[in-house]
Design a protein around this motif. Sequence first.
Motif, mmCIF file in Angstrom:
data_model
loop_
_atom_site.group_PDB
_atom_site.id
_atom_site.type_symbol
_atom_site.label_atom_id
_atom_site.label_comp_id
_atom_site.label_asym_id
_atom_site.label_seq_id
_atom_site.Cartn_x
_atom_site.Cartn_y
_atom_site.Cartn_z
ATOM 1 N N THR A 1 0.829 -1.214 0.000
ATOM 2 C CA THR A 1 0.000 0.000 0.000
ATOM 3 C C THR A 1 0.867 1.271 0.000
ATOM 4 O O THR A 1 0.345 2.350 -0.199
ATOM 5 C CB THR A 1 -0.908 0.039 1.241
ATOM 6 N N ALA A 2 2.181 1.124 0.267
ATOM 7 C CA ALA A 2 3.029 2.316 0.281
ATOM 8 C C ALA A 2 3.100 2.905 -1.116
ATOM 9 O O ALA A 2 3.023 2.198 -2.114
ATOM 10 C CB ALA A 2 4.415 1.962 0.776
ATOM 11 N N LYS A 3 3.230 4.233 -1.161
ATOM 12 C CA LYS A 3 3.158 4.897 -2.461
ATOM 13 C C LYS A 3 4.521 5.056 -3.124
ATOM 14 O O LYS A 3 4.601 5.184 -4.327
ATOM 15 C CB LYS A 3 2.506 6.265 -2.286
ATOM 16 N N LEU A 4 5.567 5.106 -2.326
ATOM 17 C CA LEU A 4 6.903 5.275 -2.882
ATOM 18 C C LEU A 4 7.601 3.935 -2.997
ATOM 19 O O LEU A 4 7.302 3.001 -2.253
ATOM 20 C CB LEU A 4 7.728 6.193 -1.990
ATOM 21 N N SER A 5 8.592 3.852 -3.896
ATOM 22 C CA SER A 5 9.418 2.648 -3.977
ATOM 23 C C SER A 5 10.228 2.558 -2.688
ATOM 24 O O SER A 5 10.471 3.575 -2.030
ATOM 25 C CB SER A 5 10.353 2.750 -5.176
ATOM 26 N N PRO A 6 10.688 1.345 -2.338
ATOM 27 C CA PRO A 6 11.513 1.207 -1.132
ATOM 28 C C PRO A 6 12.727 2.146 -1.147
ATOM 29 O O PRO A 6 13.047 2.765 -0.128
ATOM 30 C CB PRO A 6 11.963 -0.257 -1.183
ATOM 31 N N GLU A 7 13.361 2.292 -2.302
ATOM 32 C CA GLU A 7 14.553 3.143 -2.389
ATOM 33 C C GLU A 7 14.216 4.594 -2.076
ATOM 34 O O GLU A 7 14.926 5.278 -1.337
ATOM 35 C CB GLU A 7 15.175 3.058 -3.791
ATOM 36 N N LYS A 8 13.098 5.064 -2.665
ATOM 37 C CA LYS A 8 12.700 6.460 -2.446
ATOM 38 C C LYS A 8 12.289 6.692 -1.003
ATOM 39 O O LYS A 8 12.582 7.728 -0.413
ATOM 40 C CB LYS A 8 11.536 6.823 -3.386
ATOM 41 N N LEU A 9 11.625 5.697 -0.432
ATOM 42 C CA LEU A 9 11.187 5.806 0.958
ATOM 43 C C LEU A 9 12.393 5.906 1.902
ATOM 44 O O LEU A 9 12.414 6.723 2.825
ATOM 45 C CB LEU A 9 10.339 4.578 1.287
ATOM 46 N N LEU A 10 13.413 5.101 1.629
ATOM 47 C CA LEU A 10 14.638 5.166 2.442
ATOM 48 C C LEU A 10 15.283 6.553 2.342
ATOM 49 O O LEU A 10 15.768 7.089 3.336
ATOM 50 C CB LEU A 10 15.632 4.084 2.001
ATOM 51 N N CYS A 11 15.250 7.115 1.150
ATOM 52 C CA CYS A 11 15.820 8.449 0.962
ATOM 53 C C CYS A 11 15.026 9.494 1.745
ATOM 54 O O CYS A 11 15.600 10.394 2.354
ATOM 55 C CB CYS A 11 15.853 8.819 -0.521
ATOM 56 N N GLN A 12 13.697 9.359 1.732
ATOM 57 C CA GLN A 12 12.850 10.287 2.487
ATOM 58 C C GLN A 12 13.168 10.196 3.977
ATOM 59 O O GLN A 12 13.299 11.213 4.657
ATOM 60 C CB GLN A 12 11.374 9.948 2.267
ATOM 61 N N LEU A 13 13.291 8.967 4.456
ATOM 62 C CA LEU A 13 13.606 8.781 5.880
ATOM 63 C C LEU A 13 14.969 9.403 6.187
ATOM 64 O O LEU A 13 15.136 10.114 7.178
ATOM 65 C CB LEU A 13 13.604 7.297 6.246
ATOM 66 N N ARG A 14 15.939 9.132 5.341
ATOM 67 C CA ARG A 14 17.292 9.644 5.564
ATOM 68 C C ARG A 14 17.325 11.171 5.568
ATOM 69 O O ARG A 14 17.982 11.786 6.396
ATOM 70 C CB ARG A 14 18.231 9.119 4.470
ATOM 71 N N ASP A 15 16.597 11.769 4.613
ATOM 72 C CA ASP A 15 16.729 13.217 4.421
ATOM 73 C C ASP A 15 15.756 14.054 5.249
ATOM 74 O O ASP A 15 15.991 15.231 5.476
ATOM 75 C CB ASP A 15 16.544 13.557 2.933
ATOM 76 N N ARG A 16 14.651 13.461 5.664
ATOM 77 C CA ARG A 16 13.637 14.292 6.350
ATOM 78 C C ARG A 16 13.511 14.034 7.842
ATOM 79 O O ARG A 16 12.909 14.834 8.558
ATOM 80 C CB ARG A 16 12.275 14.086 5.674
ATOM 81 N N VAL A 17 14.028 12.886 8.316
ATOM 82 C CA VAL A 17 13.930 12.619 9.756
ATOM 83 C C VAL A 17 15.271 12.952 10.394
ATOM 84 O O VAL A 17 16.279 12.308 10.128
ATOM 85 C CB VAL A 17 13.534 11.148 10.047
ATOM 86 N N ASN A 18 15.235 13.998 11.194
ATOM 87 C CA ASN A 18 16.458 14.526 11.788
ATOM 88 C C ASN A 18 16.581 13.967 13.199
ATOM 89 O O ASN A 18 15.936 14.460 14.123
ATOM 90 C CB ASN A 18 16.306 16.044 11.791
#
Length: 276
Positions: A1-18
């Motif tokens: 059900t996730a909307k982003l690919s696993p790779e993109k999701l990992l990037c979001q987590l890396r870049d947006r969660v401080n």
Amino acid sequence: TAKLSPEKLLCQLRDRVNVTMIEGSDGPFDTSEWQQYMPGKSLNETVGRLGRCAVVSSAGSLKSSHLGQEIDSHDAVLRFNGAPIKGFQEDVGQKTTIRLVNSQLVTVEEQQFLREELYNTGILIVWDPAPYHAEINEWYRKPDYDFFESYKLYRSTHPEQPFYILNPKMQWQLWDILQENSLEPIQPNPPSSGMLGIVIMMTLCDEVHVYEFLPSKRQTDICHYYQKFHDRACTMGAYHPLLFEKNLVKHINQGTDEDIYMHGKVTLPGFRNVHC
Ligand code: NCC
């Protein structure tokens, strides 16, 4: 059900969660009164660079898992709240590098928290549910549980033990990503200690193995491996958006489905190894 690919999701987590801890220079902690309680070293300085790390959920399905040796083979192990080791080494191991506790435990169970030996091992990190995207000042004035006095007391009696306060901004940065990747509106409450601990370890380690966050074949209604208490909400979530957290973790798992089924084991890359 996730909307982003696993790779993109990992990037979001890396870049947006401080992922940061409160420091003595952060207002309202920048007072002379608070300086004596703030840890002298940063979390990064305290742990150094970590290779293989384990996150041990408190789920009932850890019972009879015999995962203890495997868990202890990691460079660092993170555990939650009052999850015990004594008597459970065979299933959960005994190494404790970091213990992440919620502010409810530190206040409501203050007497145990200040007295029990369990808490004296490793690095402690406490977190508290903050208002949505609140500034530290606003949160400090109205924490969910007012744990600050208890924190000071613990620091006074255990001055040598590293004990950090998680910067509350992280929880809502993570929640936003959970919401964006869910098809339904999720609970407007912060992620569980489990999900926060996973992301903390992804910032500190090269590789993270998570045990029984995604339940194995041993899945059970028994809430914790250390108690005889039954509640399905422990696995699925009520207050915390636990089901959505688990869907997200399933989506970014780099291990096999068999590892989940047999061992409740998920493999995640540390953010250092995520290339966007
Ligand atoms: O139960 P708790 O969580 O301490 O569990 C730690 C983390 O393990 C994962 N878990 C747990 C049980 C289960 N059957 N499946 C799981 O996946 C979850 O990721 C969970 O976060 C918390 O998140 O801090 C929580 O804390 C307890 C309680 O406050 C502490 O144990 C201290 O006593 C909360 N329980 C209650 O308030 C009654 C729980 O809701 C969340």
